[in-house]
Design a protein around this motif. Structure first.
Motif, PDB file in Angstrom:
ATOM      1  N   LEU A 158     -10.522  28.767 -16.695  1.00 47.92           N
ATOM      2  CA  LEU A 158     -10.709  29.236 -15.170  1.00 47.92           C
ATOM      3  C   LEU A 158     -10.861  27.900 -14.414  1.00 47.92           C
ATOM      4  O   LEU A 158     -10.370  28.122 -13.302  1.00 47.92           O
ATOM      5  N   ILE A 159     -11.735  27.208 -14.745  1.00 41.26           N
ATOM      6  CA  ILE A 159     -12.035  26.100 -13.994  1.00 41.26           C
ATOM      7  C   ILE A 159     -10.740  25.200 -13.926  1.00 41.26           C
ATOM      8  O   ILE A 159     -10.351  24.585 -12.908  1.00 41.26           O
ATOM      9  N   GLU A 160      -9.855  24.935 -15.089  1.00 39.55           N
ATOM     10  CA  GLU A 160      -8.767  24.162 -15.144  1.00 39.55           C
ATOM     11  C   GLU A 160      -7.795  24.793 -14.031  1.00 39.55           C
ATOM     12  O   GLU A 160      -7.111  24.214 -13.307  1.00 39.55           O
ATOM     13  N   GLN A 161      -7.570  26.155 -14.092  1.00 40.31           N
ATOM     14  CA  GLN A 161      -6.720  26.801 -13.186  1.00 40.31           C
ATOM     15  C   GLN A 161      -6.925  26.618 -11.550  1.00 40.31           C
ATOM     16  O   GLN A 161      -6.139  26.270 -10.857  1.00 40.31           O
ATOM     17  N   ALA A 162      -8.310  26.741 -11.622  1.00 39.55           N
ATOM     18  CA  ALA A 162      -8.671  26.593 -10.049  1.00 39.55           C
ATOM     19  C   ALA A 162      -8.528  24.842  -9.480  1.00 39.55           C
ATOM     20  O   ALA A 162      -7.972  24.793  -8.430  1.00 39.55           O
ATOM     21  N   ILE A 163      -8.717  24.132 -10.321  1.00 38.54           N
ATOM     22  CA  ILE A 163      -8.584  22.626 -10.087  1.00 38.54           C
ATOM     23  C   ILE A 163      -6.963  22.436  -9.977  1.00 38.54           C
ATOM     24  O   ILE A 163      -6.573  21.827  -9.035  1.00 38.54           O
ATOM     25  N   LYS A 205      -2.497  19.694  -5.158  1.00 33.54           N
ATOM     26  CA  LYS A 205      -1.638  19.379  -4.183  1.00 33.54           C
ATOM     27  C   LYS A 205      -2.261  20.283  -2.810  1.00 33.54           C
ATOM     28  O   LYS A 205      -2.950  21.222  -2.994  1.00 33.54           O
ATOM     29  N   GLY A 206      -2.026  19.823  -1.571  1.00 32.66           N
ATOM     30  CA  GLY A 206      -2.312  20.387  -0.402  1.00 32.66           C
ATOM     31  C   GLY A 206      -3.099  19.569   0.448  1.00 32.66           C
ATOM     32  O   GLY A 206      -3.311  18.426   0.075  1.00 32.66           O
ATOM     33  N   GLY A 207      -3.434  20.033   1.735  1.00 32.86           N
ATOM     34  CA  GLY A 207      -3.963  19.116   2.498  1.00 32.86           C
ATOM     35  C   GLY A 207      -5.585  18.915   2.496  1.00 32.86           C
ATOM     36  O   GLY A 207      -5.962  17.951   3.208  1.00 32.86           O
ATOM     37  N   LEU A 208      -6.309  19.801   1.582  1.00 29.99           N
ATOM     38  CA  LEU A 208      -7.718  19.368   1.485  1.00 29.99           C
ATOM     39  C   LEU A 208      -8.003  18.253   0.700  1.00 29.99           C
ATOM     40  O   LEU A 208      -7.541  17.999  -0.065  1.00 29.99           O
ATOM     41  N   GLN A 213     -14.243  19.464   1.438  1.00 29.45           N
ATOM     42  CA  GLN A 213     -13.437  20.682   1.726  1.00 29.45           C
ATOM     43  C   GLN A 213     -12.789  21.221   0.668  1.00 29.45           C
ATOM     44  O   GLN A 213     -12.601  22.460   0.210  1.00 29.45           O
ATOM     45  N   ARG A 214     -12.146  20.043  -0.365  1.00 30.64           N
ATOM     46  CA  ARG A 214     -11.376  20.584  -1.405  1.00 30.64           C
ATOM     47  C   ARG A 214     -12.238  21.162  -2.556  1.00 30.64           C
ATOM     48  O   ARG A 214     -12.108  22.071  -3.175  1.00 30.64           O
ATOM     49  N   LEU A 215     -13.480  20.575  -2.673  1.00 29.98           N
ATOM     50  CA  LEU A 215     -14.511  21.059  -3.761  1.00 29.98           C
ATOM     51  C   LEU A 215     -14.957  22.419  -3.378  1.00 29.98           C
ATOM     52  O   LEU A 215     -14.783  23.291  -4.110  1.00 29.98           O
ATOM     53  N   LYS A 260     -25.205  21.727  -9.291  1.00 28.87           N
ATOM     54  CA  LYS A 260     -24.861  21.364 -10.575  1.00 28.87           C
ATOM     55  C   LYS A 260     -23.391  21.829 -10.903  1.00 28.87           C
ATOM     56  O   LYS A 260     -22.444  21.013 -11.462  1.00 28.87           O
ATOM     57  N   LEU A 261     -23.078  22.936 -10.431  1.00 32.17           N
ATOM     58  CA  LEU A 261     -21.706  23.549 -10.536  1.00 32.17           C
ATOM     59  C   LEU A 261     -20.844  22.509  -9.707  1.00 32.17           C
ATOM     60  O   LEU A 261     -19.520  22.468 -10.270  1.00 32.17           O
ATOM     61  N   GLU A 262     -21.236  22.186  -8.534  1.00 33.02           N
ATOM     62  CA  GLU A 262     -20.324  21.278  -7.897  1.00 33.02           C
ATOM     63  C   GLU A 262     -20.128  19.976  -8.445  1.00 33.02           C
ATOM     64  O   GLU A 262     -19.023  19.539  -8.748  1.00 33.02           O
ATOM     65  N   GLN A 263     -21.302  19.443  -9.123  1.00 35.25           N
ATOM     66  CA  GLN A 263     -21.165  18.221  -9.902  1.00 35.25           C
ATOM     67  C   GLN A 263     -20.019  18.362 -11.120  1.00 35.25           C
ATOM     68  O   GLN A 263     -19.276  17.698 -11.364  1.00 35.25           O
ATOM     69  N   LEU A 264     -20.391  19.702 -11.857  1.00 38.77           N
ATOM     70  CA  LEU A 264     -19.491  19.795 -12.928  1.00 38.77           C
ATOM     71  C   LEU A 264     -17.844  19.903 -12.361  1.00 38.77           C
ATOM     72  O   LEU A 264     -16.891  19.174 -13.146  1.00 38.77           O
ATOM     73  N   ILE A 265     -17.353  20.413 -11.550  1.00 39.16           N
ATOM     74  CA  ILE A 265     -16.260  20.428 -10.983  1.00 39.16           C
ATOM     75  C   ILE A 265     -15.575  19.235 -10.193  1.00 39.16           C
ATOM     76  O   ILE A 265     -14.557  18.814 -10.512  1.00 39.16           O
ATOM     77  N   SER A 266     -16.655  18.545  -9.642  1.00 38.83           N
ATOM     78  CA  SER A 266     -16.410  17.296  -9.200  1.00 38.83           C
ATOM     79  C   SER A 266     -15.859  16.335 -10.116  1.00 38.83           C
ATOM     80  O   SER A 266     -14.827  15.552  -9.826  1.00 38.83           O
ATOM     81  N   GLU A 267     -16.591  16.502 -11.110  1.00 33.60           N
ATOM     82  CA  GLU A 267     -16.200  15.533 -12.457  1.00 33.60           C
ATOM     83  C   GLU A 267     -14.856  15.653 -12.913  1.00 33.60           C
ATOM     84  O   GLU A 267     -13.832  14.813 -13.299  1.00 33.60           O
ATOM     85  N   LYS A 268     -14.565  17.270 -13.055  1.00 35.43           N
ATOM     86  CA  LYS A 268     -13.149  17.505 -13.686  1.00 35.43           C
ATOM     87  C   LYS A 268     -12.131  17.437 -12.685  1.00 35.43           C
ATOM     88  O   LYS A 268     -11.060  17.100 -13.217  1.00 35.43           O
ATOM     89  N   ALA A 269     -12.547  17.489 -11.396  1.00 34.76           N
ATOM     90  CA  ALA A 269     -11.351  17.586 -10.361  1.00 34.76           C
ATOM     91  C   ALA A 269     -11.176  15.997  -9.961  1.00 34.76           C
ATOM     92  O   ALA A 269     -10.374  15.860  -9.177  1.00 34.76           O
ATOM     93  N   GLU A 270     -12.144  15.202  -9.973  1.00 36.88           N
ATOM     94  CA  GLU A 270     -12.159  13.674  -9.774  1.00 36.88           C
ATOM     95  C   GLU A 270     -12.284  13.869  -8.148  1.00 36.88           C
ATOM     96  O   GLU A 270     -11.599  13.124  -7.275  1.00 36.88           O
ATOM     97  N   VAL A 271     -13.236  14.847  -7.720  1.00 40.17           N
ATOM     98  CA  VAL A 271     -13.517  14.889  -6.131  1.00 40.17           C
ATOM     99  C   VAL A 271     -15.083  14.483  -6.040  1.00 40.17           C
ATOM    100  O   VAL A 271     -15.888  15.150  -6.567  1.00 40.17           O
ATOM    101  N   PRO A 272     -15.177  13.545  -5.281  1.00 40.62           N
ATOM    102  CA  PRO A 272     -16.549  13.011  -4.668  1.00 40.62           C
ATOM    103  C   PRO A 272     -17.291  14.008  -4.321  1.00 40.62           C
ATOM    104  O   PRO A 272     -17.008  14.809  -3.211  1.00 40.62           O
ATOM    105  N   VAL A 273     -18.597  14.377  -4.599  1.00 39.64           N
ATOM    106  CA  VAL A 273     -19.545  15.239  -4.002  1.00 39.64           C
ATOM    107  C   VAL A 273     -20.071  14.609  -2.852  1.00 39.64           C
ATOM    108  O   VAL A 273     -20.682  13.388  -2.590  1.00 39.64           O
ATOM    109  N   ALA A 274     -20.282  15.266  -1.584  1.00 41.32           N
ATOM    110  CA  ALA A 274     -20.737  14.687  -0.395  1.00 41.32           C
ATOM    111  C   ALA A 274     -22.099  14.448  -0.546  1.00 41.32           C
ATOM    112  O   ALA A 274     -22.953  15.387  -1.163  1.00 41.32           O
TER     113      ALA A 274
END
Length: 330
Positions: A58-63, A68-71, A75-77, A316-330
């Motif tokens: 489910l995490i991989e699907q969301a990521i 692709k896209g403009g976010l 905002q993307r996170l 913590k959820l943000e950090q987990l997804i941030s690492e997987k999606a390679e999106v920096p946490v604000a």
């Protein structure tokens, strides 16, 4: 009061005769096993489930959907996290026949406009999946600001579950706002009194049980339609003492204990009896609400503590997804 027939196979089946049973988990297999009517989630449960291999898809699907896209950036996170919440909710609704509760970010607990905006976004995302809003409850902390947000949302047909509720003033404010459902936290009330007094409580003497009973009686006495769902249980004694409550949301380990138990279970809360209770009507405005909540040390401390914990788990959820999606946490 009524007694369940002793021929009932187990206490869980007996309880279901009096009360709608709700699964307090993000684990799909537990829901399939115990066949609850509804299911509730919160940031802590989603975080716990997200760390398990069987839910990583489910995490991989969301990521993947946001590859692709403009976010970008925060905002993307945020968009990925909202998608994760919806994907969990969607899977849960394939299992339970009733509703799923999806919680707004606890960091919005004192932001009425922000809560309304996120709730509408979540409901819109569910609608995009073909899920009608009557199958979703938006969970919001029982702060004054949260209750005001719920009041607006309910008028627009978005139903709410007011959580982190520890006192009668919070419950009354929710009922006056015509929210769909409240979740008074039995176990956390018990924890506070046990820690503060050093005493052990059980049965009808349990302060958490007494709090839910008081709220139930008040609602039925004055004809409020808001549903009462006892939550946060520490043992099955707390659950059996509240048999007859509108709903009870129960963790998998306690559902298993109830399923294994065979003792007869008696209905303890009853609408007809509650209507005869000696209860006075209480009128609350914002100043009265805030003062009465402030006067209740337990409710003040447990509400604040709960918001902090849910907010920390969202980080913590943000950090987990941030690492997987390679999106920096604000």
């Amino acid at each position: 009061m009524n007694d369940a027939s002793s021929s009932a196979t187990n206490q869980l089946d007996q309880l279901k005769r009096f009360t709608k049973v709700v699964a307090d988990t993000g684990d799909f297999e537990s829901m399939r096993e115990f066949e609850p009517q509804d299911a509730t989630t919160n940031p802590s449960l989603i975080l716990a489930a997200s760390g398990q291999p069987q839910y990583s898809y489910l995490i991989e699907q969301a990521i993947g959907e946001h590859a692709k896209g403009g976010l970008s950036g925060q905002q993307r996170l945020d968009s990925i996290i909202n998608r994760v919440l919806i994907l969990f909710g969607k899977e849960i609704l394939k299992i339970v026949p009733g509703r799923v509760s999806t919680e707004v970010d606890a960091r919005l607990s004192f932001d009425t406009a922000g809560t309304i905006d996120l709730a509408k976004r979540l409901i819109g995302l569910y609608a995009d999946e073909g899920i009608e809003r009557d199958r979703v409850l938006i969970k919001i902390a029982s702060t004054w600001e949260g209750i005001r947000a719920a009041e607006v949302l309910e008028k627009e047909g978005i139903h709410c579950n007011l959580t982190l509720l520890f006192s009668l003033p919070q419950a009354i404010a929710c009922a006056e706002a015509k929210v769909q459902l409240i979740s008074p936290f039995v176990g956390r009330i018990y924890d506070w009194y046990k820690n503060s007094t050093g005493k052990e409580y059980s049965g009808a003497d349990d302060p958490g049980v007494q709090s839910v009973g008081q709220i139930y009686d008040y609602y039925k006495k004055f004809g409020y339609k808001t549903e009462v769902m006892g939550a946060s249980f520490r043992n099955i004694g707390q659950i059996t003492e509240l048999a007859g409550c509108d709903l009870l949301t129960i963790s998998p380990n306690l559902l298993a204990e109830l399923q294994a138990g065979t003792d007869p279970l008696e209905q303890k809360l009853d609408e007809a009896t509650a209507k005869q209770s000696d209860v006075e009507k209480i009128t609350l405005d914002e100043k009265t609400f805030r003062f009465q909540l402030n006067e209740d040390a337990m409710a003040t401390e447990k509400t604040a503590e709960g918001i902090r914990k849910f907010a920390a788990d969202m980080v913590k959820l943000e950090q987990l997804i941030s690492e997987k999606a390679e999106v920096p946490v604000a």
